[in-house]
Design a protein around this motif. Structure first.
Motif, PDB file in Angstrom:
ATOM      1  N   ALA A  12      15.868   3.683 -20.541  1.00  0.00           N
ATOM      2  CA  ALA A  12      14.459   4.058 -20.638  1.00  0.00           C
ATOM      3  C   ALA A  12      13.990   4.927 -19.482  1.00  0.00           C
ATOM      4  N   VAL A  13      14.719   4.915 -18.373  1.00  0.00           N
ATOM      5  CA  VAL A  13      14.269   5.653 -17.189  1.00  0.00           C
ATOM      6  C   VAL A  13      15.437   6.376 -16.520  1.00  0.00           C
ATOM      7  N   ASP A  14      15.089   7.443 -15.796  1.00  0.00           N
ATOM      8  CA  ASP A  14      16.102   8.177 -15.032  1.00  0.00           C
ATOM      9  C   ASP A  14      16.402   7.488 -13.716  1.00  0.00           C
ATOM     10  N   ALA A  15      15.413   6.785 -13.182  1.00  0.00           N
ATOM     11  CA  ALA A  15      15.592   6.107 -11.901  1.00  0.00           C
ATOM     12  C   ALA A  15      14.666   4.904 -11.843  1.00  0.00           C
ATOM     13  N   LEU A  16      15.054   3.935 -11.046  1.00  0.00           N
ATOM     14  CA  LEU A  16      14.148   2.837 -10.707  1.00  0.00           C
ATOM     15  C   LEU A  16      13.584   3.123  -9.325  1.00  0.00           C
ATOM     16  N   VAL A  17      12.363   2.694  -9.091  1.00  0.00           N
ATOM     17  CA  VAL A  17      11.773   2.843  -7.761  1.00  0.00           C
ATOM     18  C   VAL A  17      11.269   1.481  -7.316  1.00  0.00           C
ATOM     19  N   LEU A  18      11.550   1.136  -6.076  1.00  0.00           N
ATOM     20  CA  LEU A  18      11.050  -0.130  -5.536  1.00  0.00           C
ATOM     21  C   LEU A  18      11.003  -0.039  -4.017  1.00  0.00           C
ATOM     22  N   PRO A  19      10.218  -0.893  -3.386  1.00  0.00           N
ATOM     23  CA  PRO A  19      10.217  -0.858  -1.924  1.00  0.00           C
ATOM     24  C   PRO A  19      11.630  -1.145  -1.414  1.00  0.00           C
TER      25      PRO A  19
ATOM     26  N   ALA B 267       0.832  -1.202   0.000  1.00  0.00           N
ATOM     27  CA  ALA B 267       0.000   0.000   0.000  1.00  0.00           C
ATOM     28  C   ALA B 267       0.870   1.255   0.000  1.00  0.00           C
ATOM     29  N   GLY B 268       1.928   1.242   0.801  1.00  0.00           N
ATOM     30  CA  GLY B 268       2.827   2.395   0.850  1.00  0.00           C
ATOM     31  C   GLY B 268       3.469   2.641  -0.505  1.00  0.00           C
ATOM     32  N   PHE B 269       3.886   1.558  -1.157  1.00  0.00           N
ATOM     33  CA  PHE B 269       4.546   1.694  -2.448  1.00  0.00           C
ATOM     34  C   PHE B 269       3.575   2.225  -3.502  1.00  0.00           C
ATOM     35  N   ALA B 270       2.346   1.709  -3.492  1.00  0.00           N
ATOM     36  CA  ALA B 270       1.331   2.221  -4.425  1.00  0.00           C
ATOM     37  C   ALA B 270       1.092   3.706  -4.180  1.00  0.00           C
ATOM     38  N   GLY B 271       1.082   4.098  -2.904  1.00  0.00           N
ATOM     39  CA  GLY B 271       0.919   5.513  -2.578  1.00  0.00           C
ATOM     40  C   GLY B 271       2.052   6.358  -3.143  1.00  0.00           C
ATOM     41  N   VAL B 272       3.265   5.840  -3.078  1.00  0.00           N
ATOM     42  CA  VAL B 272       4.420   6.569  -3.624  1.00  0.00           C
ATOM     43  C   VAL B 272       4.261   6.764  -5.131  1.00  0.00           C
TER      44      VAL B 272
ATOM     45  N   SER C  23      17.275   5.053   0.293  1.00  0.00           N
ATOM     46  CA  SER C  23      16.019   4.614   0.918  1.00  0.00           C
ATOM     47  C   SER C  23      15.421   5.771   1.706  1.00  0.00           C
ATOM     48  N   LEU C  24      14.118   6.030   1.443  1.00  0.00           N
ATOM     49  CA  LEU C  24      13.371   7.091   2.142  1.00  0.00           C
ATOM     50  C   LEU C  24      12.272   6.457   2.978  1.00  0.00           C
ATOM     51  N   PRO C  25      11.996   6.983   4.171  1.00  0.00           N
ATOM     52  CA  PRO C  25      10.840   6.485   4.928  1.00  0.00           C
ATOM     53  C   PRO C  25       9.565   7.084   4.336  1.00  0.00           C
ATOM     54  N   ILE C  26       8.558   6.245   4.124  1.00  0.00           N
ATOM     55  CA  ILE C  26       7.341   6.791   3.520  1.00  0.00           C
ATOM     56  C   ILE C  26       6.171   6.793   4.485  1.00  0.00           C
ATOM     57  N   ALA C  27       6.236   6.002   5.523  1.00  0.00           N
ATOM     58  CA  ALA C  27       5.128   5.991   6.475  1.00  0.00           C
ATOM     59  C   ALA C  27       5.568   5.197   7.686  1.00  0.00           C
ATOM     60  N   ALA C  28       4.829   5.325   8.780  1.00  0.00           N
ATOM     61  CA  ALA C  28       5.152   4.573   9.982  1.00  0.00           C
ATOM     62  C   ALA C  28       3.846   4.294  10.690  1.00  0.00           C
ATOM     63  N   ASP C  29       3.112   3.317  10.189  1.00  0.00           N
ATOM     64  CA  ASP C  29       1.740   3.096  10.651  1.00  0.00           C
ATOM     65  C   ASP C  29       1.445   1.621  10.741  1.00  0.00           C
ATOM     66  N   PRO C  30       1.770   0.918  11.806  1.00  0.00           N
ATOM     67  CA  PRO C  30       2.444   1.424  13.011  1.00  0.00           C
ATOM     68  C   PRO C  30       3.962   1.385  12.889  1.00  0.00           C
ATOM     69  N   LEU C  31       4.496   0.594  11.922  1.00  0.00           N
ATOM     70  CA  LEU C  31       5.950   0.483  11.812  1.00  0.00           C
ATOM     71  C   LEU C  31       6.408   1.132  10.510  1.00  0.00           C
ATOM     72  N   PRO C  32       7.617   1.646  10.495  1.00  0.00           N
ATOM     73  CA  PRO C  32       8.088   2.345   9.287  1.00  0.00           C
ATOM     74  C   PRO C  32       8.237   1.399   8.098  1.00  0.00           C
ATOM     75  N   VAL C  33       8.089   1.999   6.943  1.00  0.00           N
ATOM     76  CA  VAL C  33       8.239   1.319   5.661  1.00  0.00           C
ATOM     77  C   VAL C  33       9.066   2.254   4.786  1.00  0.00           C
ATOM     78  N   GLY C  34       9.899   1.674   3.906  1.00  0.00           N
ATOM     79  CA  GLY C  34      10.772   2.517   3.098  1.00  0.00           C
ATOM     80  C   GLY C  34      10.559   2.328   1.612  1.00  0.00           C
ATOM     81  N   VAL C  35      10.932   3.337   0.851  1.00  0.00           N
ATOM     82  CA  VAL C  35      10.942   3.219  -0.604  1.00  0.00           C
ATOM     83  C   VAL C  35      12.347   3.579  -1.084  1.00  0.00           C
ATOM     84  N   GLN C  36      12.712   2.968  -2.194  1.00  0.00           N
ATOM     85  CA  GLN C  36      14.082   3.056  -2.651  1.00  0.00           C
ATOM     86  C   GLN C  36      14.136   3.625  -4.066  1.00  0.00           C
TER      87      GLN C  36
END
Lengths: 457, 457
Positions: free
Chosen positions: A365-372, A270-275, A405-418
């Protein structure tokens, strides 16, 4: 004013400049916090209080004289205990090296000292950097500051825990398959893994010389970039000349199709989809990218085998065939490659190279890759560590590519995106990460609101 | 007009555009030259005359209709016999694969076909690409067109010989430790090794998957760049955006100090000194560069061990433990890694990684490295091959970096100089190589004058 240990690098430097705070007070604040909390957190293996006080005093004089050395002068930092600092033990988290005392600073430590940073000490880690819980039988079970009894991740678990708990403003870790970014994600902080070779790994106890990197952890994208830039002293000229993105509009961001092969827990998915939604809202062009050579599970196992083979070579040469002083678990991993045999190890190197080449081409094809960052958040100490912890992070080590890696949410525990960029594109990646960080800020705010709502009666 | 086989790519395309020549005539001219000379030269393993004629006829119609596909349409090329082309044998220079018939084109061959190139056939090589004389017991002792009885170098010896002898306008080779650039230097032509992964190596019989590259050979820097650009279809966006140098003035060129450890023959040493003089005269800043991790001899031996270990894995899986069909010499090399043992192979990977990291950091101080291509010119077939043949070229494979070899003189035998850039900087390197090529032109002219004076009564 706030407890100085709460301040990040930018806030510290602003306060030093204004004269509302000096490096001695900042350092004492961190030392006090270490004294109060670290018996429980176990994020430090060695606290270098006296050295830190001396360095802070020298920095105080430079600030008072109006001659600070730059944006790290007087900033209290700490480094993972597999990175040499002259006159402090360097254990690599193993009893085998408990009395190992390097005579010289690793180049990264020397670099921080030249920038005026105050070294608070050496941080706890998973034994030999081979593992991701930092449940260290010799130097302590390091705790996740965000949830009692939970792992901070690893192998740079002490680095992430200390930064998250405000025991230091930023820290250095090492990252061979994700060992900076995994604990950054689990502890809700920022982590950076450079292009392999862009930050020197000399004076670091190796896990895998072909995959190891040194990288910083911090509490904001800006602070992360300050430390990273101080360490990226040897970037090729060609990369320095390139202008950074100043908007996400039109930036092409790729999502590897192979993420489908990784079981993402609900919060991460869910966090990744939000990103991705936030990136699109900011004008980025989000496209699927195929990395056919990357099968996350087999690739991770190949990386692990290479780590085991290369680490066996290092530890065997120093400790002899009995591997005296390392734990049974670590010893059994170190012995695995010899049992697996040359052909399987060679196949593992081949697998990694194929992933590297596929990633390189993806950046056409891309400037960056994004993944959890990780497929799951932190889990309780004592529970079995999920095998997939490093599936998403190891990709950048295989690719020799920079990643944040960036923190994207902490609900209840943090999750990161890369975010990952092409090898060499470290400086532009750091700038891009700041833009993405701003774009995902509403996700963190929403999670914080939900947490408060849950906590209200 | 000149024999069409004498024409390079630019001249062919100009003639096609004017209508003074068509692709069928160009192809027939090359086929006639192959028929006349290759019984002696032994540069081809398979001549694909019928296929080439069909492709040439299709190209002729495109040019006649004013719809050519680009600067390679109708250009007669050939590829090394370890690169798959559908319907032609792909022997990798070994009897073991004499009847191996791939069903599909390698991506590089498909790429050339899409660009309209005419495939004349498959070129001779050192057995398994592991060696640099192209004295092939099964497919013929390939000759250096510039001196009877001398080696064209290898392992892409057939590629260099065919290009130098005007049997094709350009060719593809493969380069694992120098196998494109060594024969380019020995035969007085141009060769390019890309960043590893920038040109696909799928459909190529591997020597070492971690070091292998595909690259073109041609008779001018401009022609080399045309083929290279056609193949560099997957460069990261970040590298494509960078502006190329348009003058040598102010360009920083590094000379590795470690060249002192390589015994350069007199002609190579003098030619290289001449190149540095010409670079300085053109305004380039020539500086020494230290690559402490690079010890040319030990690094080359590490590379060789990795090749042997990785090739053993590939050939063993296909031919079984008896390695049926390969020569005793090749078999003994393929068996060497298992005897050497896991620890030495792992140490070899470590050595290569340390060289890679050192090279990456060197580009912080310079835009390019310059070094001789080979320490010596071609030598007679049957003489012992100098161990140091690939000492200067393997550096770019270890560094995963792009490199170009330019001929600088031929008095009496050709000598080459090599430019290397940071990984990913392929397009700028090709442009830089053209500038350097122009700057060293007087050296070639002077050598030609001396040769004529020597030949006069």
């Amino acid at each position: 004013m706030a407890d100085p240990s709460e301040l990040g690098i930018a806030a510290l430097t602003a306060a030093f400049t204004k004269g509302s705070l000096d490096p001695v007070a900042a350092t004492e604040s961190c030392l006090a916090r270490i004294a109060a909390q670290d018996a429980h957190l176990r994020s430090f293996i060695t606290v270098a209080a006296e050295g830190a006080r001396r360095e802070a005093e020298r920095s105080r004089r430079r600030w008072a004289a109006g001659t600070p050395l730059g944006p790290l002068d007087g900033v209290p930092l700490a480094v993972k205990d597999n990175i040499d600092a002259a006159g402090l033990p360097c254990t690599a988290g193993t009893a085998a090296f408990a009395t190992h005392m390097p005579a010289a600073d690793a180049p990264v430590v020397a670099c921080l000292r030249r920038a005026g940073a105050v070294l608070l000490g050496k941080l706890n880690m998973h034994e030999g950097a081979l593992g991701a819980t930092t449940d260290n039988a010799v130097y302590g079970r390091c705790m996740n500051p965000l949830k009692p009894g939970y792992t901070p991740g690893g192998s740079s678990g002490g680095s992430a825990a200390a930064v998250a708990a405000r025991l230091c403003a930023a820290a250095l870790g090492t990252d061979t398959m994700g060992s900076v970014r995994v604990p950054a994600a689990y502890c809700g902080v920022y982590g950076f893994k450079p292009t392999n070779g862009a930050i020197a790994t000399d004076g670091v106890v190796p896990l895998s010389t072909t995959l190891d990197c040194v990288g910083p952890l911090a509490r904001s994208a800006a602070d992360l970039a300050v430390v990273a830039r101080a360490l990226l002293v040897d970037m090729p000229r060609t990369f320095i000349a390139m202008p950074a993105h100043d908007t996400l509009a039109g930036v092409r961001v790729g999502v590897p199709r192979q993420l489908e092969e990784i079981d993402l827990c609900v919060a991460v998915g869910a966090g990744f989809a939000g990103v991705l939604d936030r990136l699109r809202a900011a004008g980025a062009i989000v496209v699927p990218v195929d990395l056919p050579a990357w099968q996350p599970g087999p690739a991770r196992r190949a990386g692990l085998l290479v780590c085991e083979a290369e680490a066996a070579d290092y530890y065997g040469a120093r400790l002899g065939p009995g591997l005296a002083g390392v734990s049974d678990t670590f010893a059994s991993m170190l012995r695995y490659a010899e049992r697996a045999g040359l052909s399987r190890v060679v196949a593992a190197y081949r697998t990694i190279e194929q992933v590297r080449a596929a990633c390189f081409r993806a950046f056409a094809a891309v400037d960056a890759l994004v993944l959890p960052t990780t497929p799951q958040p932190s889990f309780p100490h004592g529970a079995a560590a999920p095998a997939s912890q490093a599936d998403c992070t190891a990709l950048a080590n295989f690719a020799r590519a920079p990643a944040v890696s960036l923190p994207i949410a902490a609900d209840p525990l943090p999750v990161g995106v890369q975010l990952m960029a092409a090898p060499g594109d470290d400086l532009r990646l750091l700038a891009l990460a700041s833009l993405v960080d701003r774009a995902v800020e509403p996700l963190r705010a929403a999670a914080a609101t939900r947490s408060e709502a849950d906590a209200s009666p």
